[in-house]
Design an enzyme around this catalytic site. Sequence first.
Site, short mmCIF file in Angstrom:
data_model
loop_
_atom_site.label_atom_id
_atom_site.label_comp_id
_atom_site.label_asym_id
_atom_site.label_seq_id
_atom_site.Cartn_x
_atom_site.Cartn_y
_atom_site.Cartn_z
N PHE A 136 0.85 -1.20 0.00
CA PHE A 136 0.00 0.00 0.00
C PHE A 136 0.88 1.24 0.00
CE2 PHE A 136 -2.54 3.41 1.85
CZ PHE A 136 -3.66 3.35 1.03
N ASP A 221 9.16 2.61 1.69
CA ASP A 221 7.97 3.34 2.12
C ASP A 221 7.81 3.12 3.62
OD1 ASP A 221 5.47 4.20 2.86
OD2 ASP A 221 4.44 3.39 1.09
N LYS A 250 2.36 9.49 8.34
CA LYS A 250 1.62 9.04 9.53
C LYS A 250 2.17 9.54 10.88
CE LYS A 250 -1.16 5.34 7.73
NZ LYS A 250 -0.80 4.77 6.42
C1 PLP Z 1 -1.00 5.07 5.00
C2 PLP Z 1 0.06 4.72 4.06
C3 PLP Z 1 0.28 5.46 2.89
C4 PLP Z 1 -0.63 6.60 2.47
O1 PLP Z 1 -0.60 7.65 3.38
P1 PLP Z 1 -1.72 8.80 3.29
O2 PLP Z 1 -1.27 9.80 4.32
O3 PLP Z 1 -3.02 8.15 3.60
O4 PLP Z 1 -1.68 9.35 1.93
C5 PLP Z 1 1.34 5.11 2.08
N1 PLP Z 1 2.15 4.10 2.40
C6 PLP Z 1 1.98 3.35 3.51
C7 PLP Z 1 2.93 2.25 3.82
C8 PLP Z 1 0.92 3.63 4.38
O5 PLP Z 1 0.73 2.88 5.46
#
Ligand code: PLP
Length: 407
Positions: A136, A221, A250
């Site tokens: 994700f 990420d 986050k």
């Molecule tokens: C939550 C998340 C995102 C997206 O972040 P947003 O602030 O919702 O755009 C991207 N990568 C990872 C691994 C995430 O957990």
Amino acid sequence: MSTLTRQTFNEVMVPNYQPAAMIPVRGEGARFWDQQGHEYIDLAGGIAVNSLGHANPKLVAALTEQAGKLWHVSNVMTNEPALKLAKKLTQATFADRVFFCNSGAEANEAAFKLARLWGNKQAEGKNQIISFHNAFHGRTLFTVTVGGTPKYSQGFEPLPGNVTHLSFNDLAALEKAMSDKTCAVVMEPVQGEGGVTPATEEFVKGARDLCEKHNALLIFDEVQTGNGRCGHLFAYMGMGIVPDIMTTAKGLGGGFPIGAMLTTADLAETLAFGTHGSTYGGNALACAVAGAVFDEITGSEIMANVQARGDQLRAGLDAIGKRYGTFGASRGKGLLVGAPVSEAWKGRAKDIVNAGLAQGVWCLVAGPEVLRFAPPLNITEAEVAEGLKRLDAACAALCAQPKVANA
Ligand SMILES: *Cc1c(COP(=O)(O)O)cnc(C)c1O
């Protein structure tokens, strides 16, 4: 009584979310309260965001102090909180340069654009991005394309091209798919949304080597795993490798929106003047709060607490899972913990979450079959114990219900 209810949501909001029936109005540390005054133990942390709990006095102080000085000037000018935060982040990590934005998706968008721009300059056609099933990376068109959940991109075609998806932790598949046309390999050190699945050490190290071999960038990420969540300031620090680009968001702002893409001085040159931007990115308010979060996470005993509370949470979850047969052995790193639902409870992770809310504890799902926990990093032993007790009560209540036919 407030006239604002869950029904109001249906009347005035786009239906892309299905929020819980109760509406939280106030929080303190790892607890919050809804409109009716019911108390909840927060084992979700606003999806790994509220790293220092609700209404943390140090963050409130940082925010209110900055609020009285300067909120926003845009990137036509820089600002002191952004410069301070960038110094802290570059001193503490492999990175020499930072790009600030407002969310995880934007941080990844910047990383992917950098990788494409860099690859296309290296050699014609060097623009393949490799990512993994169940990954994700956010909800913009580029990030859903790179993400590994097809239903998030279906219907939005045409999508950006030359993105390849492979099985996570399958080094042989990666070796086979990579070539000198690959510009980047992107992965989460622990897949969060996809089910709390840690990357194996062999996989991470192998990916690093393959990126060297094919002159490709390794993008980590760390939107969810970063900022102390997995027991290190960033998860890569516990994996014996260094990425070329890292994204985070986050937990970075502890609840105030901010994202960042970090990279080396060399690679940063790719994003030359005019190539990318964000009006709010590096906003003074956000950076002031994130600076306070950073100081708290790096300057205190919080990392030790993450380890200890993570162990406590996992032991407690494993005991509940055994007692009721609801979920199997827990997994994860630090305070990013998953518990896969058992065969008998397949498709019912959300039922367990709702039963938890009824007992005053909030946890999350990661995909349809995994319960996910990402509490504040400073949650206390007593709060974890209380949360587990309430989750135990939730499972007891669920198991006491008569089985619905064909459920
Ligand atoms: C939550 C998340 C995102 C997206 O972040 P947003 O602030 O919702 O755009 C991207 N990568 C990872 C691994 C995430 O957990």
